[in-house]
Write a protein that holds these residues in place. Structure first.
Motif, PDB file in Angstrom:
ATOM      1  N   SER A  35     -52.613 -46.657 -21.875  1.00 25.25           N
ATOM      2  CA  SER A  35     -51.256 -46.100 -21.841  1.00 25.25           C
ATOM      3  C   SER A  35     -51.079 -45.134 -20.671  1.00 25.25           C
ATOM      4  CB  SER A  35     -50.939 -45.393 -23.159  1.00 25.25           C
ATOM      5  OG  SER A  35     -51.849 -44.336 -23.389  1.00 25.25           O
ATOM      6  N   THR A  36     -52.161 -44.478 -20.266  1.00 25.55           N
ATOM      7  CA  THR A  36     -52.084 -43.581 -19.112  1.00 25.55           C
ATOM      8  C   THR A  36     -51.861 -44.386 -17.840  1.00 25.55           C
ATOM      9  OG1 THR A  36     -53.553 -42.016 -20.224  1.00 25.55           O
ATOM     10  CG2 THR A  36     -53.306 -41.778 -17.841  1.00 25.55           C
ATOM     11  N   VAL A  37     -52.551 -45.517 -17.708  1.00 20.21           N
ATOM     12  CA  VAL A  37     -52.350 -46.384 -16.541  1.00 20.21           C
ATOM     13  C   VAL A  37     -50.907 -46.887 -16.538  1.00 20.21           C
ATOM     14  CG1 VAL A  37     -53.090 -48.503 -15.377  1.00 20.21           C
ATOM     15  CG2 VAL A  37     -54.785 -47.037 -16.496  1.00 20.21           C
ATOM     16  N   TRP A  38     -50.387 -47.251 -17.697  1.00 21.76           N
ATOM     17  CA  TRP A  38     -49.002 -47.702 -17.828  1.00 21.76           C
ATOM     18  C   TRP A  38     -48.067 -46.612 -17.294  1.00 21.76           C
ATOM     19  CZ3 TRP A  38     -46.367 -51.956 -20.098  1.00 21.76           C
ATOM     20  CH2 TRP A  38     -45.015 -51.748 -20.331  1.00 21.76           C
ATOM     21  N   GLU A  39     -48.284 -45.359 -17.722  1.00 19.91           N
ATOM     22  CA  GLU A  39     -47.433 -44.251 -17.284  1.00 19.91           C
ATOM     23  C   GLU A  39     -47.542 -44.007 -15.778  1.00 19.91           C
ATOM     24  OE1 GLU A  39     -45.096 -42.439 -18.810  1.00 19.91           O
ATOM     25  OE2 GLU A  39     -45.362 -43.772 -20.535  1.00 19.91           O
ATOM     26  N   ILE A  40     -48.740 -44.103 -15.228  1.00 16.75           N
ATOM     27  CA  ILE A  40     -48.931 -43.913 -13.784  1.00 16.75           C
ATOM     28  C   ILE A  40     -48.109 -44.940 -13.015  1.00 16.75           C
ATOM     29  CG2 ILE A  40     -50.613 -44.133 -11.892  1.00 16.75           C
ATOM     30  CD1 ILE A  40     -52.707 -42.953 -13.852  1.00 16.75           C
ATOM     31  N   LEU A  41     -48.164 -46.193 -13.452  1.00 22.60           N
ATOM     32  CA  LEU A  41     -47.430 -47.253 -12.754  1.00 22.60           C
ATOM     33  C   LEU A  41     -45.919 -47.068 -12.918  1.00 22.60           C
ATOM     34  CD1 LEU A  41     -49.683 -50.361 -13.537  1.00 22.60           C
ATOM     35  CD2 LEU A  41     -49.715 -48.852 -11.537  1.00 22.60           C
ATOM     36  N   LYS A  42     -45.479 -46.701 -14.117  1.00 28.19           N
ATOM     37  CA  LYS A  42     -44.038 -46.490 -14.348  1.00 28.19           C
ATOM     38  C   LYS A  42     -43.522 -45.342 -13.494  1.00 28.19           C
ATOM     39  CE  LYS A  42     -41.539 -48.115 -17.212  1.00 28.19           C
ATOM     40  NZ  LYS A  42     -40.560 -49.189 -17.107  1.00 28.19           N
ATOM     41  N   GLN A  43     -44.286 -44.252 -13.410  1.00 25.67           N
ATOM     42  CA  GLN A  43     -43.860 -43.094 -12.617  1.00 25.67           C
ATOM     43  C   GLN A  43     -43.794 -43.428 -11.133  1.00 25.67           C
ATOM     44  OE1 GLN A  43     -46.555 -39.971 -13.687  1.00 25.67           O
ATOM     45  NE2 GLN A  43     -45.571 -39.596 -15.664  1.00 25.67           N
ATOM     46  N   ALA A  44     -44.605 -44.374 -10.694  1.00 30.59           N
ATOM     47  CA  ALA A  44     -44.596 -44.793  -9.283  1.00 30.59           C
ATOM     48  C   ALA A  44     -43.501 -45.832  -9.023  1.00 30.59           C
ATOM     49  CB  ALA A  44     -45.962 -45.346  -8.894  1.00 30.59           C
ATOM     50  N   GLY A  45     -42.749 -46.207 -10.051  1.00 34.21           N
ATOM     51  CA  GLY A  45     -41.678 -47.185  -9.881  1.00 34.21           C
ATOM     52  C   GLY A  45     -42.160 -48.618  -9.864  1.00 34.21           C
ATOM     53  N   LEU A  90     -60.910 -49.733 -13.824  1.00 32.87           N
ATOM     54  CA  LEU A  90     -61.269 -48.310 -13.857  1.00 32.87           C
ATOM     55  C   LEU A  90     -62.426 -48.067 -14.823  1.00 32.87           C
ATOM     56  CD1 LEU A  90     -57.732 -46.638 -13.800  1.00 32.87           C
ATOM     57  CD2 LEU A  90     -59.403 -46.672 -11.947  1.00 32.87           C
ATOM     58  N   ALA A  91     -62.409 -48.766 -15.959  1.00 36.04           N
ATOM     59  CA  ALA A  91     -63.491 -48.632 -16.931  1.00 36.04           C
ATOM     60  C   ALA A  91     -64.801 -49.154 -16.343  1.00 36.04           C
ATOM     61  CB  ALA A  91     -63.137 -49.384 -18.221  1.00 36.04           C
ATOM     62  N   THR A  92     -64.728 -50.242 -15.572  1.00 38.78           N
ATOM     63  CA  THR A  92     -65.922 -50.784 -14.917  1.00 38.78           C
ATOM     64  C   THR A  92     -66.513 -49.773 -13.949  1.00 38.78           C
ATOM     65  OG1 THR A  92     -65.003 -53.011 -15.086  1.00 38.78           O
ATOM     66  CG2 THR A  92     -66.789 -52.695 -13.507  1.00 38.78           C
ATOM     67  N   LEU A  93     -65.649 -48.993 -13.311  1.00 37.38           N
ATOM     68  CA  LEU A  93     -66.107 -47.959 -12.386  1.00 37.38           C
ATOM     69  C   LEU A  93     -66.594 -46.696 -13.114  1.00 37.38           C
ATOM     70  CD1 LEU A  93     -63.273 -48.261  -9.717  1.00 37.38           C
ATOM     71  CD2 LEU A  93     -65.649 -49.018  -9.493  1.00 37.38           C
ATOM     72  N   GLY A  94     -66.482 -46.694 -14.447  1.00 40.01           N
ATOM     73  CA  GLY A  94     -66.939 -45.543 -15.231  1.00 40.01           C
ATOM     74  C   GLY A  94     -65.887 -44.465 -15.398  1.00 40.01           C
ATOM     75  N   ILE A  95     -64.644 -44.788 -15.115  1.00 39.98           N
ATOM     76  CA  ILE A  95     -63.559 -43.811 -15.248  1.00 39.98           C
ATOM     77  C   ILE A  95     -62.895 -44.024 -16.599  1.00 39.98           C
ATOM     78  CG2 ILE A  95     -61.359 -43.046 -14.319  1.00 39.98           C
ATOM     79  CD1 ILE A  95     -62.390 -44.025 -11.573  1.00 39.98           C
ATOM     80  N   LYS A  96     -62.965 -43.003 -17.447  1.00 37.78           N
ATOM     81  CA  LYS A  96     -62.396 -43.105 -18.790  1.00 37.78           C
ATOM     82  C   LYS A  96     -60.943 -42.637 -18.756  1.00 37.78           C
ATOM     83  CE  LYS A  96     -66.674 -42.519 -21.286  1.00 37.78           C
ATOM     84  NZ  LYS A  96     -67.352 -41.878 -22.391  1.00 37.78           N
ATOM     85  N   GLY A 125     -50.603 -29.870 -25.580  1.00 40.87           N
ATOM     86  CA  GLY A 125     -50.401 -31.226 -25.094  1.00 40.87           C
ATOM     87  C   GLY A 125     -51.582 -31.731 -24.303  1.00 40.87           C
ATOM     88  N   ARG A 126     -51.468 -32.961 -23.897  1.00 35.61           N
ATOM     89  CA  ARG A 126     -52.536 -33.618 -23.145  1.00 35.61           C
ATOM     90  C   ARG A 126     -52.546 -33.086 -21.713  1.00 35.61           C
ATOM     91  NH1 ARG A 126     -52.663 -40.019 -23.335  1.00 35.61           N
ATOM     92  NH2 ARG A 126     -53.393 -39.519 -25.399  1.00 35.61           N
ATOM     93  N   PRO A 127     -53.726 -32.810 -21.162  1.00 34.79           N
ATOM     94  CA  PRO A 127     -53.768 -32.330 -19.776  1.00 34.79           C
ATOM     95  C   PRO A 127     -53.332 -33.432 -18.816  1.00 34.79           C
ATOM     96  CG  PRO A 127     -55.988 -32.703 -20.609  1.00 34.79           C
ATOM     97  CD  PRO A 127     -55.046 -32.893 -21.758  1.00 34.79           C
ATOM     98  N   PRO A 128     -52.817 -33.060 -17.647  1.00 37.30           N
ATOM     99  CA  PRO A 128     -52.365 -34.085 -16.701  1.00 37.30           C
ATOM    100  C   PRO A 128     -53.537 -34.906 -16.175  1.00 37.30           C
ATOM    101  CG  PRO A 128     -52.264 -31.903 -15.713  1.00 37.30           C
ATOM    102  CD  PRO A 128     -52.614 -31.707 -17.157  1.00 37.30           C
ATOM    103  N   THR A 129     -53.229 -36.142 -15.784  1.00 39.79           N
ATOM    104  CA  THR A 129     -54.253 -37.030 -15.232  1.00 39.79           C
ATOM    105  C   THR A 129     -54.667 -36.512 -13.857  1.00 39.79           C
ATOM    106  OG1 THR A 129     -53.182 -38.854 -16.370  1.00 39.79           O
ATOM    107  CG2 THR A 129     -54.764 -39.433 -14.666  1.00 39.79           C
ATOM    108  N   VAL A 130     -55.952 -36.576 -13.584  1.00 36.39           N
ATOM    109  CA  VAL A 130     -56.482 -36.113 -12.300  1.00 36.39           C
ATOM    110  C   VAL A 130     -55.828 -36.922 -11.173  1.00 36.39           C
ATOM    111  CG1 VAL A 130     -58.605 -35.814 -10.956  1.00 36.39           C
ATOM    112  CG2 VAL A 130     -58.639 -35.497 -13.426  1.00 36.39           C
TER     113      VAL A 130
END
Length: 174
Positions: A144-154, A134-140, A103-108
């Motif tokens: 969908s990962t950002v979507w999941e981060i926000l959903k998990q945070a409620g 995040l892309a502007t800051l050079g973070i790849k 599976g995909r490794p967890p997000t840092v």
């Protein structure tokens, strides 16, 4: 495979007290039995070996030079034994090279924290805007990962324009 290993270990122990003459006689008897079996089977019949038999024969015979293999009385061609050994090594290599955690490794954690901070400081931003920043800051990271981060945070990953989040963000797990 374990059964073959144990039975062959006992067979090897049985050979220790035998004289060279007895061993030579046994080899001649076994070769004659192979010749009889080949005669009875005929030229067009193929002997089928179980995978564990293939592995055992491949392990025993590949240590011999090809010229010696060609002189041996075998039920299969020497090239077949070599192919069995290659297949055995390929399967072994494939097994040990499998990832330990599928599976995909967890997000840092720092990326998660930064995405949540961006939303906290800019409550009207949705997951696409956060992804762009995040892309502007050079973070790849995938949208969908950002979507999941926000959903998990409620949080609502795609807030409607003009609606701001007034609630506090939950604390990050340590």
């Amino acid at each position: 495979m374990a059964y073959l290993t144990i039975t062959n270990a006992f067979a090897a122990l049985r050979l220790l007290p035998m004289s060279n003459r007895d061993k030579d006689a046994e080899i001649l008897i076994l070769r004659h039995q192979i010749a009889v079996l080949e005669r009875q089977l005929g030229a067009d019949t193929r002997v089928r070996f179980a995978p564990e038999d293939r592995a055992f024969l491949a392990a025993l015979l590949t240590s011999l030079p090809r010229e010696v293999l060609r002189r041996l009385r075998l039920l299969v061609r020497p090239d077949t034994v070599l192919r069995w050994h290659r297949d055995l090594m390929r399967r072994h290599h494939a097994r040990i090279c499998q990832p330990k955690r599928p599976g995909r490794p967890p997000t840092v954690r720092s990326i998660r924290a930064l995405a949540l901070r961006l939303v906290r400081e800019n409550p009207g931003w949705g997951y696409r805007r956060v992804h762009g920043e995040l892309a502007t800051l050079g973070i790849k990271v995938a949208p969908s990962t950002v979507w999941e981060i926000l959903k998990q945070a409620g949080l609502d990953p795609a807030p409607r324009a003009g609606v701001h989040h007034m609630g506090r963000l939950p604390a990050l797990p340590s």
